[in-house]
Write an enzyme that holds these catalytic residues in place. Structure first.
Site, short mmCIF file in Angstrom:
data_model
loop_
_atom_site.label_atom_id
_atom_site.label_comp_id
_atom_site.label_asym_id
_atom_site.label_seq_id
_atom_site.Cartn_x
_atom_site.Cartn_y
_atom_site.Cartn_z
N CYS A 2 5.11 8.00 8.71
CA CYS A 2 5.91 9.18 8.65
C CYS A 2 5.00 10.25 7.95
CB CYS A 2 7.12 9.64 8.80
SG CYS A 2 7.99 8.23 9.47
N ARG A 27 -0.37 8.21 9.97
CA ARG A 27 0.68 7.83 9.06
C ARG A 27 2.22 7.75 10.19
NH1 ARG A 27 1.40 8.86 3.21
NH2 ARG A 27 3.43 8.35 3.71
N TRP A 74 6.54 7.15 12.79
CA TRP A 74 6.29 6.00 12.69
C TRP A 74 7.99 5.21 13.09
CZ3 TRP A 74 7.65 0.76 10.54
CH2 TRP A 74 6.37 -0.06 10.97
N ASN A 100 11.05 10.60 5.93
CA ASN A 100 9.70 9.81 5.60
C ASN A 100 10.72 8.94 4.87
OD1 ASN A 100 8.04 8.04 5.19
ND2 ASN A 100 6.83 9.67 3.77
N GLY A 101 11.23 7.19 5.73
CA GLY A 101 11.36 6.64 4.72
C GLY A 101 12.15 5.90 5.87
N GLU A 486 -10.96 -10.95 6.54
CA GLU A 486 -11.29 -9.77 6.77
C GLU A 486 -11.53 -9.46 8.13
OE1 GLU A 486 -9.62 -6.90 6.10
OE2 GLU A 486 -11.12 -5.12 6.04
N LYS A 490 -9.83 -7.19 11.08
CA LYS A 490 -9.50 -6.41 11.41
C LYS A 490 -10.09 -5.82 13.05
CE LYS A 490 -10.22 -4.01 9.22
NZ LYS A 490 -9.65 -3.87 7.65
N GLU A 493 -6.28 -6.16 14.80
CA GLU A 493 -5.14 -4.92 14.39
C GLU A 493 -6.09 -3.50 15.07
OE1 GLU A 493 -5.18 -2.80 10.87
OE2 GLU A 493 -6.83 -4.02 10.26
N HIS A 509 -9.44 -30.12 9.00
CA HIS A 509 -8.26 -30.50 9.13
C HIS A 509 -7.26 -30.11 9.93
CE1 HIS A 509 -9.07 -32.16 5.14
NE2 HIS A 509 -9.89 -31.66 5.34
N LYS A 608 -0.91 3.96 8.64
CA LYS A 608 -1.53 3.31 7.28
C LYS A 608 -1.28 3.52 6.56
CE LYS A 608 -6.05 4.25 5.76
NZ LYS A 608 -7.08 3.13 6.12
C1 AGP Z 1 -5.98 -2.06 7.01
O1 AGP Z 1 -6.73 -2.57 7.54
C2 AGP Z 1 -4.72 -2.60 7.30
N1 AGP Z 1 -4.07 -0.85 7.57
C3 AGP Z 1 -3.27 -2.77 6.27
O2 AGP Z 1 -3.72 -4.32 5.86
C4 AGP Z 1 -3.60 -2.36 4.65
O3 AGP Z 1 -5.11 -2.92 4.03
C5 AGP Z 1 -2.16 -3.33 3.51
O4 AGP Z 1 -1.27 -1.87 4.74
C6 AGP Z 1 -2.61 -2.83 2.55
O5 AGP Z 1 -2.44 -0.67 2.73
P1 AGP Z 1 -3.20 -0.15 1.13
O6 AGP Z 1 -3.88 -0.67 0.54
O7 AGP Z 1 -2.48 1.08 1.28
O8 AGP Z 1 -1.66 -0.33 -0.07
#
Ligand code: AGP
Length: 613
Positions: A2, A27, A74, A100-101, A486, A490, A493, A509, A608
């Site tokens: 948020c 956010r 959010w 927010n929260g 990673e 990417k 997501e 395995h 984010k």
């Molecule tokens: C990254 O592409 C993601 N959106 C997510 O995994 C992110 O890295 C994770 O939420 C951690 O966030 P931070 O680095 O702000 O703690």
């Protein structure tokens, strides 16, 4: 999660708030809303969906005033509907709140409010806040006191911003618990509020970060910071060096694309002032690390979430290999609920772009309680992770807006590389010649990154071919094993394609059963110590009919012969190779999502900064 913006001054609050919300849409983008004090009355516009719907609504039905607050949501409690969108007004029309929260005790508070005969209009936990303030306002007459009383009853982690027609010259905001940051921006005859720096960076660089259990009352000329018990707090004013333009998309279609391309600059900045190429030395001043302290360390635990945790896995490799200190990597959401073995000889390093991730902060608090030294590798200046750590390495990436993290993945890799050299040097466990070589290799990084970025055309072609795949298997080994995780993250997501990252040696395995012509294998096989092993893995995948895309070192004829597609990367010292091999995978994911017509910067269900559990 948020985004919140607030303004008080002589200008029209509406465009400032809408502009700020635009910068914070990363956010949360389930709904958006704005409340402005217009002719002594609170005017609210809000709608489900993205900010552009709200902007159109405000254009059709304008509002104007010198004080206002706004929100991008959010959703946590209640669906993303208009009724659940912030701002929330109470029953009297005198108070409005954005939040927010999560109010953890909202059911209990709601019951109490229902017993008072108060009717609820939404399914949100936030609505309890506004009713509670109104309830106390009925008893108190003083808005600030009523807000303080109400806010101090909330459990959980929040940022709350509110104003009232009763005292039309102020905005009250508070931070409760660790998450839900509140930033005050200081202007001249005007003041700003936001959940995050980029929202107000274009108006001021002078900012105050609220600590938990602090409240702030803003008028246009004054900022009064207190604890919840009313005791005054002397604010620490931070000057933010980030460039406001870096929070703009510029010529790029998406922030993610821009941020991928910014990696030459962010990695150049990462080295600046920290690497002495003449002496072959590293300095990380904000870690406050002495030789004595470095020698005391018996174990390092890296804790983080998502992409940051994958950066930590590379960090483990680097620290163990270069500094010979045992390192564990622990996902923060797991670490926080275990009883990890941590003592005063343990260093816990939290990696976080936002510095506000709830699980990472909780893991840090736990480590602190257990007596560990706490370090943070963090991007957002003034964030909670930065403030609660005993020392930090600040990522030099500037604001990262795209939900999919890119430049805040490569910066920590280089930060860990430098940290490993520094630790080895301070502990006296590295020969000078080796140290000088490792330091000297850093000089290559920006150039190598720049070279890969020039190969985007080939990656777009591969993305065109792969854009309809249903699944993908990413394989890596050794220091490039986390790059498989990673790369897969990417892809999933932002393009909603199922992808799995796997240590290549584990294929036999189980996962090899998945490989057929419909399951492409993406292998990370640069010329590093695991190269031969990766080649045999690629051969096995080919033998089962799989189509194989390989990230490989330029000039590798073997790969050229075997692979269906190759993303060529320049020859790189192998300890730095993850910084390089990940970049084509970032571009590949970006172009697949973009070709599928998806909203790359705001993928569904994500935000984010994950400031809730
Ligand atoms: C990254 O592409 C993601 N959106 C997510 O995994 C992110 O890295 C994770 O939420 C951690 O966030 P931070 O680095 O702000 O703690």
């Amino acid at each position: 999660m948020c985004g919140i913006v607030g303004y008080i001054g002589d200008q029209d609050a509406t465009p400032i708030i809408l502009n700020g919300l635009k910068k914070l849409e990363y956010r949360g983008y389930d709904s958006a809303g704005i409340a402005v004090l217009q002719d002594g009355k609170i005017e609210v516009r809000r709608d489900a969906g993205k900010l552009n719907k709200l902007t159109a609504m405000v254009e059709m039905n304008p509002m104007t005033g010198n004080l206002g607050i706004g929100h991008t949501r959010w959703a946590t409690h209640g669906m993303p509907t208009v009724n659940n969108a912030h701002p929330h007004m109470g029953s009297t029309g005198e108070v409005v709140v954005v939040h927010n929260g999560i109010v953890e005790n909202y059911l209990e508070l709601k019951e109490e409010l229902l017993a008072e005969g108060i009717q609820f209009k939404s399914e949100t936990d936030t609505e309890t806040i506004v009713h509670l303030i109104e309830l106390y306002l009925g008893l108190e007459a003083d808005f600030t006191a009523a807000a303080c009383k109400a806010l101090s009853r909330l459990r959980g982690a929040h940022g709350v911003v509110t104003f009232s027609t009763r005292e039309p010259d102020k905005i009250v905001a508070a931070r409760i618990g660790n998450a839900g940051g509140v930033v005050v921006g200081l202007g001249d005859g005007e003041n700003y509020l936001a959940s995050d720096i980029p929202a107000i960076l274009e108006y001021t660089r002078r900012m105050i970060f609220l600590e938990s259990e602090q409240m702030v009352v803003l008028t246009k000329d004054e900022v009064k910071l207190t604890n919840f018990d009313g005791s005054p707090v002397k604010p620490e004013i931070n000057t933010i060096s980030w460039d406001p333009v870096s929070a703009e998309k510029g010529e790029y279609r998406h922030f993610m694309q821009k941020e991928i391309h910014e990696q030459v600059r962010s990695l150049t900045d990462t080295l600046a002032g920290r690497v002495d190429f003449d002496q072959g030395k590293i300095s990380l001043a904000q870690l406050n690390l002495t030789a004595e302290k470095a020698k005391q360390i018996q174990k390092i635990i890296i804790t983080a979430c998502g992409t940051a945790a994958y950066a930590g896995m590379v960090g483990k490799f680097l620290i163990e290999h270069i500094a010979r200190i045992p390192v564990e990597v622990d996902i923060a959401s797991e670490f926080r609920y275990r009883d990890p073995i941590v003592d005063e000889n343990t260093v816990v390093i939290a990696v976080s772009q936002s510095g506000e991730t709830a699980d990472t902060l909780a893991a840090m608090e736990l480590a602190k309680r257990k007596g560990a030294t706490l370090w943070a590798n963090v991007n957002v200046i003034g964030s909670q992770a930065m403030r609660i750590s005993d020392g930090f390495i600040s990522m030099q990436t500037g604001p990262e807006i795209g939900v999919a993290s890119t430049k805040a993945f490569t910066a920590p890799l280089v930060d860990f590389y430098m940290l490993a050299i520094l630790l080895a040097d301070l502990r006296g466990t590295i020969k000078e010649k080796e140290r000088r070589q490792l330091v000297s290799d850093l000089r290559l990084v920006p150039n190598l990154v720049s070279k890969i970025l020039q190969s985007e055309e080939g990656i777009i072609q591969a993305a065109r071919e792969f854009k309809f795949i249903k699944s993908a298997l990413y394989l890596g080994r050794g220091i490039n094993m986390p790059i498989a995780y990673e790369g897969a993250l990417k892809l999933k997501e932002i393009s909603y394609i199922h992808a799995e990252g796997y240590p290549a040696g584990e294929m036999k395995h189980g996962p090899i059963a998945l490989v057929d012509r419909d399951m492409p294998v993406i292998a990370i096989a640069p010329k590093d110590p695991w190269y031969e092993k990766m080649i045999s893995q690629i051969e096995q995948a080919k033998a089962r009919g799989g189509s194989v895309l390989v990230v490989a070192t330029e000039g590798d004829e073997k790969v050229a012969e075997l692979a269906d597609h190759v993303f060529w990367v320049p020859e790189t010292p192998w300890l730095l190779s993850p910084v390089i091999t990940v970049i084509p995978l970032q571009m590949f994911a970006y172009h697949i999502a973009s070709l599928r017509g998806l909203d790359v910067d705001q993928p569904r269900n994500l935000a984010k900064s994950v400031t809730v559990e």
